[in-house]
Scaffold this active site. Sequence first.
Site, short mmCIF file in Angstrom:
data_model
loop_
_atom_site.label_atom_id
_atom_site.label_comp_id
_atom_site.label_asym_id
_atom_site.label_seq_id
_atom_site.Cartn_x
_atom_site.Cartn_y
_atom_site.Cartn_z
N SER A 143 4.99 3.00 1.62
CA SER A 143 6.18 2.85 2.45
C SER A 143 6.61 4.21 2.95
O SER A 143 6.28 5.24 2.37
CB SER A 143 7.32 2.19 1.66
N PHE A 162 10.15 4.43 8.17
CA PHE A 162 10.38 3.35 9.13
C PHE A 162 9.77 2.02 8.69
O PHE A 162 9.82 1.07 9.45
CB PHE A 162 9.84 3.74 10.50
N GLY A 163 9.22 1.94 7.49
CA GLY A 163 8.70 0.65 7.09
C GLY A 163 7.76 0.70 5.91
O GLY A 163 7.59 1.73 5.26
N VAL A 176 3.81 -0.81 4.37
CA VAL A 176 2.48 -1.29 4.74
C VAL A 176 1.90 -2.07 3.56
O VAL A 176 1.98 -1.63 2.41
CB VAL A 176 1.54 -0.13 5.11
N ASP A 196 2.32 13.01 15.75
CA ASP A 196 2.54 13.13 14.30
C ASP A 196 1.20 13.20 13.58
O ASP A 196 1.01 12.58 12.54
CB ASP A 196 3.38 11.97 13.77
N LEU A 216 0.82 -1.21 0.00
CA LEU A 216 0.00 0.00 0.00
C LEU A 216 0.85 1.25 0.00
O LEU A 216 0.46 2.28 -0.53
CB LEU A 216 -0.93 0.02 1.22
N LYS A 247 2.05 -3.92 8.72
CA LYS A 247 3.18 -3.00 8.68
C LYS A 247 4.44 -3.72 9.13
O LYS A 247 4.46 -4.35 10.18
CB LYS A 247 2.93 -1.79 9.59
#
Length: 342
Positions: A71, A74-75, A77, A198, A69, A90
């Site tokens: 990025s 930190f990673g 999804v 955030d 989906l 995630k």
Amino acid sequence: MPSPLSLCRYLPRELSPSVDSRSCSIPLVAPRKAGKLFLGTTPPRAPGLPRRLAWFSIDWEQVCLMHRLGSGGFGSVYKATYHGVPVAIKQVNKCTKDLRASQRSFWAELNIARLRHDNIVRVVAASTRTPEDSNSLGTIIMEFGGNVTLHQVIYGATRSPEPLSCREQLSLGKCLKYSLDVVNGLLFLHSQSILHLDLKPANILISEQDVCKISDFGCSQKLQDLRCRQSPHHIGGTYTHQAPEILKGEIATPKADIYSFGITLWQMTTREVPYSGEPQYVQYAVVAYNLRPSLTGAVFTASLTRKTLQNIIQNCWEARALQRPGAELLQRDLKAFRGALG
């Protein structure tokens, strides 16, 4: 992320929010039929594991990755299914430049692991188990409710084959509806002593039922953890939405999320980008010169009622945190404003 299905109705009881901190080694993601990806099998749970740890695991054989989906820093999804139910997965990357930041992001995502609220993304399960040789610290399974974020709705950049009309989707009434969804989520988080830190349109998901849910808790903090720190602690986040006290390195409070909400509400009502220019100059101006996005547009000045919206936003992004409303007062003001609009 929001889900059109009630996961509680479909998932076994042992699959409630969980964290699996055991080390492991599982097969690499391998392609299977129909273009889907499976995470393979894992060793059975060690015999004699205490019953209280029964839900500290992911049933990897029931995980089916479908496609990525998105990025971020930190990673990544992925859309997936878990026990046949649509979910988002995630995977938090091991950031070689800042491993501690990656670790903080993974564990921060789990600050909401046992929480339940209509306007908060629900964590289904989590694990530090990762495929062999993968650049991942762990995996988090969350409820899924579509691909659309508030950012995409505001700026018209969705993956839908029929692009959303921002003006149709974000009338003032719709803005207030979404705003109350977000504030309801913040009110709940703050009641649980959790700060998001955030909050921005890209981290607010909109379900098929048109409900906003706050997502991406990689920068979140627990109030008690912040109060225990004796020295300033760097808080991640997005500089355009960070409160002045955060930019100055001061201790965060729930009012930092209120500031971020003020910027987000401004984006919804104007459909403009908050700032232009180099980040370091914007950050300096926000702190030193009280720089804020413009409130001179017709949407804020067309009538006395619209001036109320201007006042709500200004109150949210006051320079001094103590002068900003709490989530409960903000909720009351938004409801009153919506009532005045009829």
